[in-house]
Design an enzyme around this catalytic site. Structure first.
Site, PDB file in Angstrom:
ATOM      1  N   TYR A 122       1.048  -1.211  -0.094  1.00 43.70           N
ATOM      2  CA  TYR A 122       0.170   0.044  -0.025  1.00 43.70           C
ATOM      3  C   TYR A 122       0.837   1.251  -0.081  1.00 43.70           C
ATOM      4  O   TYR A 122       1.800   1.390   0.729  1.00 43.70           O
ATOM      5  CB  TYR A 122      -1.034  -0.047   1.201  1.00 43.70           C
ATOM      6  CG  TYR A 122      -1.512   1.428   1.611  1.00 43.70           C
ATOM      7  CD1 TYR A 122      -2.888   1.353   0.809  1.00 43.70           C
ATOM      8  CD2 TYR A 122      -1.152   2.426   2.000  1.00 43.70           C
ATOM      9  CE1 TYR A 122      -3.665   2.655   0.993  1.00 43.70           C
ATOM     10  CE2 TYR A 122      -2.070   3.595   2.398  1.00 43.70           C
ATOM     11  CZ  TYR A 122      -3.167   3.678   1.520  1.00 43.70           C
ATOM     12  OH  TYR A 122      -3.681   4.900   1.568  1.00 43.70           O
ATOM     13  N   GLU A 210      -3.535   7.497  -4.310  1.00 45.02           N
ATOM     14  CA  GLU A 210      -3.368   6.222  -3.410  1.00 45.02           C
ATOM     15  C   GLU A 210      -3.198   4.978  -4.369  1.00 45.02           C
ATOM     16  O   GLU A 210      -3.948   4.955  -5.250  1.00 45.02           O
ATOM     17  CB  GLU A 210      -4.772   6.076  -2.594  1.00 45.02           C
ATOM     18  CG  GLU A 210      -4.670   4.943  -1.723  1.00 45.02           C
ATOM     19  CD  GLU A 210      -6.239   4.736  -0.907  1.00 45.02           C
ATOM     20  OE1 GLU A 210      -6.138   4.861   0.302  1.00 45.02           O
ATOM     21  OE2 GLU A 210      -7.061   4.250  -1.503  1.00 45.02           O
TER      22      GLU A 210
END
Length: 400
Positions: A122, A210
């Site tokens: 992530y 993101e």
């Protein structure tokens, strides 16, 4: 302004960030053409069909499917296009109405050929307002349940802060790679990936990028498989090409309409509508509503030119919300004269007709006394107030 995945990836590509390649499509036939084109380019019949909506968690709602051949691709495309996709991030969550899928992305299978050799990370970049620095948040636990990771195992979520005076430095990118446990070729590729991702963040005037998952392939490549991209609305004048990417079908239709009339409007969940000139005063007005026992139904800033036309449009937008039990108008007459606003309120009231909810008008500033007289003598269901305390008491009275 939020972007779709395929739009965000097109920006990343301009800055040299490796992405999972794919093509967007609006119809089944177009999507199948893109599938055939992709199969020819990759030499593989495998492809991923992804719903394009402004919400995360698409996989949990059935909006991301792997197709192993053309027949499966056609089936997934047909099922996803036009569906009401429900995810934890769509309005109402998994129990809400969801969002209609009007566009899909047909993408390569970036996990081939050895699925088990891949690792998911992530990575995101955003502003930490408390520290006044951009921060790169990263974790070895990438994938659909990153929220659970942050809540249950916060020690697995790392933060690398970027000094605004120095900008991105080599040691910042290396810190990210170290925290993710990389070495060798993968380490070098991750440092390049992070550096270019940060360039994209700054270059596009983004408020958030993101990448989840950020894929570490079996041959040590680092690839952006998914991309959530948000732009700073106040910087769009510098990026007219990016401003054209706006998809109003993904936004609240009431907010879109309000913007077309020059109104700054945000829908909320309360029972008292508010109409104010100035963002700071709007925030204070929302506090007044809460202190009086109500809940704000909206944030609405009519701006410095609160003329009759704008006031009428603001009324119409607020009154569409069936939950509104009262409306508080709070205007400070600095640039605009209070008597003009008051006359605008009276005219708008008469033009709309049959307004059933009580209206409290607090006007302070230039010609406030004349404005109060106009309101009081209008014969309409409108109450006037002078001070903030008076306005709060009036709101409390009509809600009782």
């Amino acid at each position: 302004m939020n972007l779709h995945e395929y739009q965000g990836k097109s920006i990343l590509t301009k800055f040299g960030v490796p992405i999972q390649n794919g093509y967007a499509a609006d119809t089944v036939d177009e999507a199948l053409e893109k599938y055939d084109q992709l199969a020819k380019e990759t030499g593989s019949p495998f492809a991923v069909v992804k719903a394009q909506i402004h919400a995360g968690g698409r996989g949990k709602g059935g909006g991301v499917k792997l197709a192993k051949n053309r027949e499966e691709a056609k089936q997934h495309i047909s099922n996803i296009l036009g569906m009401q996709l429900k995810t934890p991030q769509t309005p109402g969550g998994m129990e809400g109405p969801g969002k209609q899928v009007n566009k899909i992305l047909v993408a390569e299978d970036a996990y081939a050929p050895d699925f088990d050799a891949n690792k998911e990370y992530y990575v995101s970049i955003l502003m930490d307002r408390e520290r006044k620095q951009n921060v790169i948040i990263h974790s070895t636990q990438g994938g659909m349940d990153i929220e659970a990771v942050a809540e249950e195992t916060p020690h697995l979520v790392h933060k690398t802060y970027i000094d605004p005076e120095l900008g991105m430095q080599g040691f910042n990118a290396r810190e990210v790679a170290f925290n993710l446990g990389l070495e060798g070729t993968a380490f070098k590729n991750m440092t390049k990936f992070i550096s270019k991702l940060y360039q994209a963040y700054l270059g596009a005037d983004a408020t958030l990028i993101e990448i989840n998952p950020c894929l570490h392939t079996g041959d040590d490549r680092i690839v952006a498989v998914d991309c959530k991209f948000s732009l700073d609305d106040n910087a769009l004048y510098r990026h007219k090409d990016l401003a054209e990417m706006r998809d109003t079908t993904e936004e609240d239709p009431t907010e879109v309409e309000a913007q077309s009339h020059g109104l700054n409007f945000v829908n909320l969940d309360g029972n008292v509508g508010c109409m104010v000139n100035g963002a700071g005063l709007a925030m204070a007005t929302m506090d007044i509503i809460k202190l009086s026992g109500g809940e704000p139904a909206n944030f609405l800033d009519v701006g410095g030119t609160a003329d009759a036309a704008r006031v009428e449009q603001a009324f119409r937008i607020i009154l569409r919300d069936d939950r509104v039990e009262a409306i508080l108008i709070n205007i400070f007459g600095g640039i605009v004269r209070c008597d003009r606003v008051a006359q605008g309120v009276v005219d708008a009231y008469k033009n709309i007709g049959d307004i059933k909810v009580p209206i409290i008008v607090r006007l302070q500033g230039t010609n406030a006394d004349i404005a109060k007289e106009l309101i009081d003598n209008s014969g309409l269901n409108v109450r006037s107030a002078i001070s903030l305390q008076d306005a709060a008491e009036e709101v409390k009275a009509v809600l009782a």
